[in-house]
Each structure stands twice: as structure tokens, then as C-alpha cells.
Design an enzyme around this catalytic site. Structure first.
Site, PDB file in Angstrom:
ATOM      1  N   GLU A  17      -3.316  -0.384 -11.776  1.00 39.93           N
ATOM      2  CA  GLU A  17      -4.708  -0.111 -11.414  1.00 39.93           C
ATOM      3  C   GLU A  17      -4.954   1.369 -11.138  1.00 39.93           C
ATOM      4  O   GLU A  17      -4.227   2.006 -10.387  1.00 39.93           O
ATOM      5  CB  GLU A  17      -5.084  -0.929 -10.180  1.00 39.93           C
ATOM      6  N   ASN A  51     -10.530   0.288 -11.636  1.00 33.73           N
ATOM      7  CA  ASN A  51     -11.300  -0.321 -10.561  1.00 33.73           C
ATOM      8  C   ASN A  51     -12.582   0.484 -10.379  1.00 33.73           C
ATOM      9  O   ASN A  51     -12.529   1.684 -10.087  1.00 33.73           O
ATOM     10  CB  ASN A  51     -10.482  -0.328  -9.267  1.00 33.73           C
ATOM     11  N   LYS A  60     -10.542 -15.822  -4.520  1.00 33.21           N
ATOM     12  CA  LYS A  60     -10.686 -14.816  -3.466  1.00 33.21           C
ATOM     13  C   LYS A  60     -11.516 -15.374  -2.314  1.00 33.21           C
ATOM     14  O   LYS A  60     -12.660 -15.769  -2.504  1.00 33.21           O
ATOM     15  CB  LYS A  60     -11.369 -13.585  -4.084  1.00 33.21           C
ATOM     16  N   LYS A 119      -2.309 -10.864  -6.784  1.00 39.71           N
ATOM     17  CA  LYS A 119      -3.137  -9.734  -6.334  1.00 39.71           C
ATOM     18  C   LYS A 119      -2.734  -9.381  -4.904  1.00 39.71           C
ATOM     19  O   LYS A 119      -3.032 -10.122  -3.968  1.00 39.71           O
ATOM     20  CB  LYS A 119      -4.616 -10.114  -6.420  1.00 39.71           C
TER      21      LYS A 119
END
Length: 260
Positions: free
Chosen positions: A167, A188, A58, A118
Site C-alpha cells: 500500500e 490508498n 469491516k 488487513k
């Protein structure tokens, strides 16, 4: 809400993608691909490890901006594998997370781990694209899709041999995830409206998810104490990004978290 902004921009990006590529184009790429695939689901079921970590490659995020200045994504991915990560997550959304499909494809060539794409999936063509670029799994966000879309996208992903991390953020979303037959359910810990992060979200929602489902806790996981807290909930895996990608030695950080 930031999610609404991201989805609006992804819709524009998808229309641009459709002008350049068709589903048939991606199907041909998939047929010609020599990329080796691994089961994301089985990696998260691994009981031999004290903890299954999905380590995230990331570069940036909407809430924190640029996270990793020296973004050597190949080296980062290799370090994650060396540290004992069960799987990798690679950001491919470009505007808000500075991700790239190229990152995922190149990482797949150097690691022997399942890789999650992602991104913000809002159209079937992105699912074909995910498979074509080498992903083993993709993210489906309940807050971003209708229940009908979630069901259809989950079925398409399964048809293409992709696992799906579904999610959720609250009780209603967990209920939807269960209704569509999700096998891997992520919680999350970040509130999409306030961006506040608390592990209490995983604690609150854990009891709603049956033990035969794979439970993944996402966001806000930084310390060994966080890991011990989540292990007490019998989570199957944790998804960690910022707290390891910023480390000088991410491999060591992962090892320490697993030992914890």
C-alpha cells in the site's frame, strides 16, 4: 498521526503474541492446516469480470468509529461472494478496527474466494500468523516499514505462499514499492495525516505504475460514478469497505457497482 499510534499499539500486541506463540508454533499449524487457499493475485487479474472488487469485512475504523452495528461477518462475507466480489479483505486489528483473527478463519471456511488479512504488519511472526489463520494475502504498508523491512517481509510472504498488497500514498512510496519488486500495488486515497479522501490520488499515481503490475485503488469508493472514474484509469481492482458493509443488501450493491 494516527498511523504512528496504531503502530505503537501493534508493537505491544506483537510482544504479547510472542509470549504466547513462536514461529515454530505457527509453522506447525500451517503444516497441519486443511484450509484451502486461493491466489489473490490471479483473482485481481481476472479479465472476465468488468471490475474486480475486493470487498472488505469491516466493523469499525479510527476515522468513523463503529461502522456496522449488526456485525454478522459470516453473512456479510457470503453476501459479498454472492454479489460477485473477486476477493475479500478482513480486518484483524482489534483496537482501532475491532477486527479479529477469528473472523478471517471462520470466513475462510464458508467462502471460495481469496482472503486478504488487513492488518498492520510490523514483525515476521505476523506473516507466519497470517498464513496459519488462513489468509491468502496480507497488507504491507510502505509508510509503516523501512525499505529493508518491506523487502524482507515481501520475500517471506512469497516463501509462505502469500500474496502481498503493498500500500502506497504518494509518489515516493510508489517508487519504493516498485524498487522492492511488488507485483500488487495499492494506492490508498485517504491521506494518513488529515484523513481527507480523494480519488485524485489514484489519478495522480496511476501513471507511475507499469501496466504489468496489478493496480488497486483503495478507500473513498462509494458510487457507480466513482467506479466509472476509476475504470477510465484502467485500475485492475478496487478495495471497498464502508460503502458496502453498511448496506442492507451488500450483494446487490456489489452487483450494481460491477455493472457500472
Amino acid at each position: 498521526m494516527i498511523l504512528d499510534q496504531i503502530i505503537a499499539d501493534r508493537k505491544i500486541a506483537v510482544e504479547t503474541l510472542k509470549q504466547a506463540m513462536t514461529i515454530n508454533d505457527f509453522e506447525e499449524q500451517i503444516q497441519a492446516s486443511a484450509i484451502k487457499h486461493y491466489s489473490f493475485k490471479e483473482a485481481l487479474r481476472n479479465k472476465e469480470k468488468p471490475l474486480n472488487i475486493i470487498a472488505e469485512v469491516k466493523k469499525a475504523s479510527p476515522s468513523k468509529g463503529l461502522i456496522c452495528n449488526d456485525f454478522r461477518y459470516i453473512e456479510i462475507a457470503k453476501a459479498y461472494e454472492e454479489g460477485g466480489a473477486a476477493a475479500l479483505s478482513v480486518l484483524t486489528e482489534s483496537k482501532y478496527f475491532q477486527g479479529s483473527n477469528q473472523y478471517l478463519t471462520e470466513i475462510k471456511q464458508v467462502v471460495n474466494l481469496p482472503v486478504l488479512r488487513k492488518d498492520f504488519i510490523i514483525d515476521p511472526i505476523q506473516i507466519y500468523e497470517a498464513k496459519a489463520i488462513g489468509a491468502d494475502a496480507l497488507l504491507l504498508i510502505v509508510a509503516a516499514l523501512t525499505e529493508k523491512e518491506l523487502q524482507a517481509y515481501l520475500e517471506l510472504a512469497t516463501k509462505l505462499g502469500l500474496d502481498a498488497l503493498v500500500e502506497t500514498h504518494n509518489e515516493e512510496e510508489v517508487k519504493i514499492a516498485l524498487e522492492i519488486g511488488a507485483e500488487i500495488i495499492g494506492v490508498n486515497n485517504r491521506d494518513l495525516q488529515t484523513f481527507n479522501v480523494t480519488l485524485e490520488t489514484s489519478e495522480r499515481l496511476r501513471k507511475l505504475i507499469p501496466q504489468d503490475k496489478i493496480f488497486v485503488s483503495e478507500s473513498g469508493i462509494h458510487t457507480e460514478e466513482d467506479i466509472r472514474r476509476l475504470k477510465s484509469l484502467k485500475v485492475d481492482a478496487v478495495l471497498i469497505g464502508e460503502s458496502i458493509v453498511k448496506q442492507k443488501d451488500p450483494s446487490k450493491k456489489i452487483k450494481n457497482l460491477i455493472i457500472a
